[in-house]
Scaffold this motif. Structure first.
Motif, short mmCIF file in Angstrom:
data_model
loop_
_atom_site.label_atom_id
_atom_site.label_comp_id
_atom_site.label_asym_id
_atom_site.label_seq_id
_atom_site.Cartn_x
_atom_site.Cartn_y
_atom_site.Cartn_z
N LEU A 1 3.36 53.04 45.65
CA LEU A 1 2.09 53.60 45.21
C LEU A 1 1.11 52.52 44.76
O LEU A 1 -0.11 52.69 44.91
CB LEU A 1 2.34 54.61 44.08
N GLU A 2 1.62 51.45 44.23
CA GLU A 2 0.73 50.34 43.85
C GLU A 2 0.00 49.81 45.06
O GLU A 2 -1.19 49.47 45.00
CB GLU A 2 1.54 49.24 43.15
N LYS A 3 0.69 49.76 46.18
CA LYS A 3 0.04 49.30 47.42
C LYS A 3 -0.98 50.32 47.92
O LYS A 3 -2.14 50.00 48.20
CB LYS A 3 1.09 49.03 48.50
N LEU A 4 -0.55 51.58 48.03
CA LEU A 4 -1.41 52.61 48.60
C LEU A 4 -2.61 52.94 47.73
O LEU A 4 -3.73 53.08 48.23
CB LEU A 4 -0.60 53.89 48.85
N LEU A 5 -2.38 53.06 46.43
CA LEU A 5 -3.41 53.59 45.54
C LEU A 5 -4.18 52.53 44.77
O LEU A 5 -5.27 52.84 44.26
CB LEU A 5 -2.77 54.58 44.54
N TYR B 1 2.91 57.58 39.85
CA TYR B 1 1.68 58.07 40.47
C TYR B 1 0.52 58.02 39.50
O TYR B 1 -0.58 57.52 39.83
CB TYR B 1 1.90 59.50 40.96
N SER B 2 0.72 58.52 38.29
CA SER B 2 -0.36 58.56 37.31
C SER B 2 -0.80 57.16 36.91
O SER B 2 -1.99 56.90 36.74
CB SER B 2 0.08 59.35 36.08
N ALA B 3 0.17 56.25 36.76
CA ALA B 3 -0.18 54.89 36.39
C ALA B 3 -0.99 54.21 37.49
O ALA B 3 -1.94 53.47 37.23
CB ALA B 3 1.09 54.08 36.09
N ALA B 4 -0.63 54.45 38.74
CA ALA B 4 -1.37 53.86 39.85
C ALA B 4 -2.78 54.42 39.93
O ALA B 4 -3.75 53.68 40.15
CB ALA B 4 -0.62 54.10 41.17
N LYS B 5 -2.92 55.72 39.74
CA LYS B 5 -4.25 56.33 39.75
C LYS B 5 -5.09 55.81 38.59
O LYS B 5 -6.30 55.56 38.74
CB LYS B 5 -4.13 57.85 39.66
N ALA B 6 -4.49 55.65 37.42
CA ALA B 6 -5.22 55.13 36.28
C ALA B 6 -5.69 53.70 36.53
O ALA B 6 -6.81 53.32 36.16
CB ALA B 6 -4.35 55.19 35.03
N ALA B 7 -4.85 52.90 37.16
CA ALA B 7 -5.23 51.53 37.49
C ALA B 7 -6.39 51.51 38.49
O ALA B 7 -7.33 50.72 38.36
CB ALA B 7 -4.03 50.77 38.05
#
Length: 265
Positions: free
Chosen positions: A132-136, A177-183
């Motif tokens: 998710l870090e890559k995608l988001l 997921y939430s952490a990636a979106k927040a970033a």
């Protein structure tokens, strides 16, 4: 650097999409154009008169979305490229080609998605974060840096991130997921501050904003689950309408803001 394929799909004529749409004359790029939300966004932006340039890593899905957008508005200039948004050089080259071909860039709509979750917080698999870090996050970093200067040169530049309510109120099973979106949101807000500072006392001429949904729903999902309520979900067509609407608002009004399409948690 990963392999690149630059494939223009079903290009219309280059005289523009007419002069009677809300986005007539605008050149708007859509990252993640091959998914259901991208499909709806391409159609809506083309209907509004924009020149639309989509990117996706799936050429078949992208071609379908481009064809649908061109069908929705006859004569619309809608093109597609398979671009590796995890490659910063590939992403910059894509932005450069758009500006070279069309003379300007007035928007980047970021629709690259992905989800991984777990039953409980303790069950979280950090491999989910790696993906998710890559995608988001990485794709947001690469597109924002690649398009920033061109959007700043536009008289109506917009960078739009589609985010999720979970970034504001994470749940136990959605930590990665939430952490990636927040970033991704934080990165976009930093971009907005760049636009603010560049505008000085006159205010920003371009804007970076976040459209927040609970989750997205589309016709195929409803067909698969006819009894599901999808409470609080945003239809991809409504999202596309909201995306178009951001250009009707002054840059100072939307820059650095979260625009909620669902109830705030």
């Amino acid at each position: 650097m990963s392999d690149r394929v630059h494939n223009t799909v079903q290009e219309g004529n280059n005289v523009g999409n007419g002069n009677n749409g809300s986005l007539s004359g605008a050149v708007i790029a859509v990252a993640g154009a091959g998914g259901p939300a991208g499909h709806a966004a391409l159609v809506r932006l083309a209907e509004a008169g924009a020149v639309v340039v989509g990117a996706d890593n799936n050429p078949e899905r992208l071609a379908e979305a481009v064809d649908a957008a061109r069908y929705a508005r006859g004569g619309a200039t809608v093109t597609g490229e398979t671009v590796d948004l995890l490659d910063p050089e590939d992403t910059r080259a894509w932005a450069a080609r758009i500006e070279q071909d069309h003379g300007r860039i007035d928007g980047l709509v970021h629709l690259v998605g992905g989800w991984r979750g777990s039953a409980t917080f303790a069950d979280t698999d950090l491999a989910d974060w790696d993906l998710l870090e890559k995608l988001l996050v990485r794709t947001v970093q690469h597109t924002s840096l690649a398009f920033y200067d061109a959007l700043q040169r536009s008289d109506r530049g917009r960078y739009l991130l589609i985010s999720a309510a979970g970034a504001t109120k994470p749940t136990a099973g959605n930590a990665a997921y939430s952490a990636a979106k927040a970033a991704a949101e934080a990165w976009t807000l930093a971009m907005a501050d760049g636009f603010r500072k560049a505008g000085g006392e006159q205010g920003p001429r371009s804007a970076a904003a976040i459209l927040v949904v609970k989750a997205l729903v589309h016709d195929a999902m409803r067909a698969e689950r006819p009894n599901a309520k999808f409470a609080g979900f945003t239809d991809v067509k409504d999202l596309a309408e909201a995306i178009e609407g951001v250009w009707s608002k002054p840059a100072a009004e939307v820059n650095g803001n979260r625009l909620w399409l669902t109830e705030k948690p």
